[in-house]
Design a protein around this motif. Structure first.
Motif, PDB file in Angstrom:
ATOM      1  N   LEU A  20      -9.653   5.362   3.503  1.00 12.69           N
ATOM      2  CA  LEU A  20      -8.277   5.801   3.321  1.00 12.69           C
ATOM      3  C   LEU A  20      -8.016   6.049   1.840  1.00 12.69           C
ATOM      4  O   LEU A  20      -8.559   5.362   0.978  1.00 12.69           O
ATOM      5  N   SER A  21      -7.168   7.028   1.581  1.00 12.51           N
ATOM      6  CA  SER A  21      -6.754   7.331   0.217  1.00 12.51           C
ATOM      7  C   SER A  21      -5.244   7.310   0.148  1.00 12.51           C
ATOM      8  O   SER A  21      -4.554   7.599   1.134  1.00 12.51           O
ATOM      9  N   CYS A  22      -4.749   6.990  -1.029  1.00 11.33           N
ATOM     10  CA  CYS A  22      -3.303   6.991  -1.254  1.00 11.33           C
ATOM     11  C   CYS A  22      -3.066   7.615  -2.618  1.00 11.33           C
ATOM     12  O   CYS A  22      -3.416   7.013  -3.648  1.00 11.33           O
ATOM     13  N   ALA A  23      -2.502   8.791  -2.624  1.00  9.73           N
ATOM     14  CA  ALA A  23      -2.158   9.454  -3.874  1.00  9.73           C
ATOM     15  C   ALA A  23      -0.857   8.864  -4.385  1.00  9.73           C
ATOM     16  O   ALA A  23       0.144   8.822  -3.657  1.00  9.73           O
ATOM     17  N   ALA A  24      -0.877   8.411  -5.616  1.00 10.67           N
ATOM     18  CA  ALA A  24       0.281   7.699  -6.163  1.00 10.67           C
ATOM     19  C   ALA A  24       0.686   8.265  -7.503  1.00 10.67           C
ATOM     20  O   ALA A  24      -0.159   8.738  -8.266  1.00 10.67           O
ATOM     21  N   SER A  25       1.976   8.185  -7.789  1.00 12.03           N
ATOM     22  CA  SER A  25       2.478   8.542  -9.115  1.00 12.03           C
ATOM     23  C   SER A  25       2.924   7.265  -9.805  1.00 12.03           C
ATOM     24  O   SER A  25       3.576   6.433  -9.198  1.00 12.03           O
ATOM     25  N   GLY A  26       2.531   7.085 -11.040  1.00 14.03           N
ATOM     26  CA  GLY A  26       2.896   5.867 -11.743  1.00 14.03           C
ATOM     27  C   GLY A  26       1.835   4.793 -11.578  1.00 14.03           C
ATOM     28  O   GLY A  26       1.164   4.738 -10.558  1.00 14.03           O
ATOM     29  N   ARG A  27       1.705   3.950 -12.569  1.00 18.41           N
ATOM     30  CA  ARG A  27       0.691   2.906 -12.527  1.00 18.41           C
ATOM     31  C   ARG A  27       1.340   1.586 -12.135  1.00 18.41           C
ATOM     32  O   ARG A  27       2.272   1.113 -12.779  1.00 18.41           O
ATOM     33  N   SER A  28       0.831   1.012 -11.065  1.00 21.02           N
ATOM     34  CA  SER A  28       1.432  -0.196 -10.540  1.00 21.02           C
ATOM     35  C   SER A  28       0.379  -1.011  -9.820  1.00 21.02           C
ATOM     36  O   SER A  28      -0.727  -0.529  -9.569  1.00 21.02           O
ATOM     37  N   SER A  29       0.711  -2.239  -9.482  1.00 22.39           N
ATOM     38  CA  SER A  29      -0.111  -2.984  -8.542  1.00 22.39           C
ATOM     39  C   SER A  29       0.119  -2.375  -7.166  1.00 22.39           C
ATOM     40  O   SER A  29       1.218  -1.923  -6.849  1.00 22.39           O
ATOM     41  N   MET A  30      -0.929  -2.360  -6.357  1.00 26.39           N
ATOM     42  CA  MET A  30      -0.812  -1.652  -5.084  1.00 26.39           C
ATOM     43  C   MET A  30      -1.456  -2.434  -3.958  1.00 26.39           C
ATOM     44  O   MET A  30      -2.350  -3.253  -4.181  1.00 26.39           O
ATOM     45  N   GLY A  31      -0.988  -2.157  -2.769  1.00 30.74           N
ATOM     46  CA  GLY A  31      -1.504  -2.853  -1.611  1.00 30.74           C
ATOM     47  C   GLY A  31      -1.628  -1.956  -0.401  1.00 30.74           C
ATOM     48  O   GLY A  31      -1.051  -0.864  -0.359  1.00 30.74           O
ATOM     49  N   TRP A  32      -2.395  -2.437   0.546  1.00 26.08           N
ATOM     50  CA  TRP A  32      -2.518  -1.811   1.867  1.00 26.08           C
ATOM     51  C   TRP A  32      -1.991  -2.796   2.906  1.00 26.08           C
ATOM     52  O   TRP A  32      -2.352  -3.987   2.881  1.00 26.08           O
ATOM     53  N   PHE A  33      -1.193  -2.286   3.798  1.00 25.42           N
ATOM     54  CA  PHE A  33      -0.687  -3.047   4.928  1.00 25.42           C
ATOM     55  C   PHE A  33      -0.964  -2.246   6.195  1.00 25.42           C
ATOM     56  O   PHE A  33      -1.237  -1.051   6.131  1.00 25.42           O
ATOM     57  N   ARG A  34      -0.873  -2.907   7.332  1.00 25.28           N
ATOM     58  CA  ARG A  34      -1.054  -2.198   8.591  1.00 25.28           C
ATOM     59  C   ARG A  34      -0.101  -2.754   9.634  1.00 25.28           C
ATOM     60  O   ARG A  34       0.309  -3.907   9.564  1.00 25.28           O
ATOM     61  N   GLN A  35       0.208  -1.906  10.589  1.00 27.22           N
ATOM     62  CA  GLN A  35       1.101  -2.307  11.667  1.00 27.22           C
ATOM     63  C   GLN A  35       0.563  -1.772  12.980  1.00 27.22           C
ATOM     64  O   GLN A  35       0.519  -0.552  13.199  1.00 27.22           O
ATOM     65  N   ALA A  36       0.154  -2.683  13.834  1.00 29.19           N
ATOM     66  CA  ALA A  36      -0.301  -2.310  15.170  1.00 29.19           C
ATOM     67  C   ALA A  36       0.901  -2.189  16.094  1.00 29.19           C
ATOM     68  O   ALA A  36       1.974  -2.757  15.820  1.00 29.19           O
ATOM     69  N   ALA A  37       0.727  -1.482  17.171  1.00 27.05           N
ATOM     70  CA  ALA A  37       1.826  -1.262  18.111  1.00 27.05           C
ATOM     71  C   ALA A  37       2.364  -2.595  18.611  1.00 27.05           C
ATOM     72  O   ALA A  37       1.609  -3.462  19.055  1.00 27.05           O
ATOM     73  N   GLY A  38       3.657  -2.775  18.511  1.00 29.75           N
ATOM     74  CA  GLY A  38       4.297  -3.975  19.004  1.00 29.75           C
ATOM     75  C   GLY A  38       4.154  -5.199  18.115  1.00 29.75           C
ATOM     76  O   GLY A  38       4.572  -6.293  18.504  1.00 29.75           O
ATOM     77  N   LYS A  39       3.582  -5.015  16.937  1.00 27.75           N
ATOM     78  CA  LYS A  39       3.373  -6.148  16.037  1.00 27.75           C
ATOM     79  C   LYS A  39       4.051  -5.902  14.693  1.00 27.75           C
ATOM     80  O   LYS A  39       4.423  -4.782  14.364  1.00 27.75           O
ATOM     81  N   GLU A  40       4.181  -6.967  13.921  1.00 30.02           N
ATOM     82  CA  GLU A  40       4.763  -6.851  12.601  1.00 30.02           C
ATOM     83  C   GLU A  40       3.732  -6.273  11.616  1.00 30.02           C
ATOM     84  O   GLU A  40       2.527  -6.396  11.807  1.00 30.02           O
ATOM     85  N   ARG A  41       4.267  -5.681  10.560  1.00 25.70           N
ATOM     86  CA  ARG A  41       3.394  -5.165   9.512  1.00 25.70           C
ATOM     87  C   ARG A  41       2.723  -6.339   8.802  1.00 25.70           C
ATOM     88  O   ARG A  41       3.372  -7.339   8.489  1.00 25.70           O
ATOM     89  N   GLU A  42       1.426  -6.211   8.548  1.00 21.11           N
ATOM     90  CA  GLU A  42       0.683  -7.306   7.943  1.00 21.11           C
ATOM     91  C   GLU A  42      -0.126  -6.850   6.740  1.00 21.11           C
ATOM     92  O   GLU A  42      -0.538  -5.694   6.646  1.00 21.11           O
ATOM     93  N   PHE A  43      -0.368  -7.797   5.861  1.00 18.85           N
ATOM     94  CA  PHE A  43      -1.143  -7.547   4.656  1.00 18.85           C
ATOM     95  C   PHE A  43      -2.604  -7.291   5.005  1.00 18.85           C
ATOM     96  O   PHE A  43      -3.172  -7.961   5.868  1.00 18.85           O
ATOM     97  N   VAL A  44      -3.215  -6.338   4.290  1.00 19.15           N
ATOM     98  CA  VAL A  44      -4.630  -6.039   4.461  1.00 19.15           C
ATOM     99  C   VAL A  44      -5.387  -6.308   3.161  1.00 19.15           C
ATOM    100  O   VAL A  44      -6.348  -7.071   3.137  1.00 19.15           O
ATOM    101  N   ALA A  45      -4.965  -5.659   2.086  1.00 14.34           N
ATOM    102  CA  ALA A  45      -5.661  -5.793   0.807  1.00 14.34           C
ATOM    103  C   ALA A  45      -4.729  -5.359  -0.306  1.00 14.34           C
ATOM    104  O   ALA A  45      -3.764  -4.630  -0.077  1.00 14.34           O
ATOM    105  N   ALA A  46      -5.041  -5.806  -1.524  1.00 11.94           N
ATOM    106  CA  ALA A  46      -4.234  -5.415  -2.672  1.00 11.94           C
ATOM    107  C   ALA A  46      -5.094  -5.429  -3.917  1.00 11.94           C
ATOM    108  O   ALA A  46      -6.148  -6.078  -3.966  1.00 11.94           O
ATOM    109  N   ILE A  47      -4.623  -4.714  -4.926  1.00 12.96           N
ATOM    110  CA  ILE A  47      -5.336  -4.626  -6.192  1.00 12.96           C
ATOM    111  C   ILE A  47      -4.318  -4.654  -7.325  1.00 12.96           C
ATOM    112  O   ILE A  47      -3.245  -4.052  -7.230  1.00 12.96           O
TER     113      ILE A  47
END
Length: 121
Positions: A20-47
């Protein structure tokens, strides 16, 4: 205003890989989250802003790798050994807070629109 645009999702068989790629503007700390059907969004990874510190959810540790290329203003999530339970919409997120718990969804101020990842068994 920070804009985040994810790409790279799709359908893959169990055991396969996606990046996966995420094109971003601005320099910040960033993370990936995911949300499966019927579930809450959850943390995956961050940098961290510098890229020197990474964090992973236990469920993906050893299989996923988060990285960033600041020259390209892009965040990546390399996903290997994918499992059906990894199926979800994946979101990238950004925070400019100097002190933040990057595992916590509430620390992020900007979100992408999400990209679907489907892993078939």
């Amino acid at each position: 205003q920070v804009q985040l645009v994810e790409s790279g999702g799709g359908l893959v068989q169990a055991g396969g890989s996606l990046r996966l790629s995420c094109a971003a503007s601005g320099r910040s700390s960033m993370g990936w989250f995911r949300q499966a059907a019927g579930k809450e969004r959850e943390f995956v990874a961050a940098i961290s802003r510098s890229g020197g510190i990474t964090y992973y959810a236990d469920s993906v540790k050893g299989r996923f790798t988060v990285s960033r290329d600041d020259a390209k203003n892009t965040l990546y999530l390399q996903m290997n050994s994918l499992k059906p339970e990894d199926t979800a919409v994946y979101y990238c997120a950004a925070t400019f807070r100097l002190i933040a718990n990057l595992r916590f969804i509430g620390e992020y101020d900007y979100w992408g629109q999400g990209t679907q990842v489907t892993v078939s068994s």
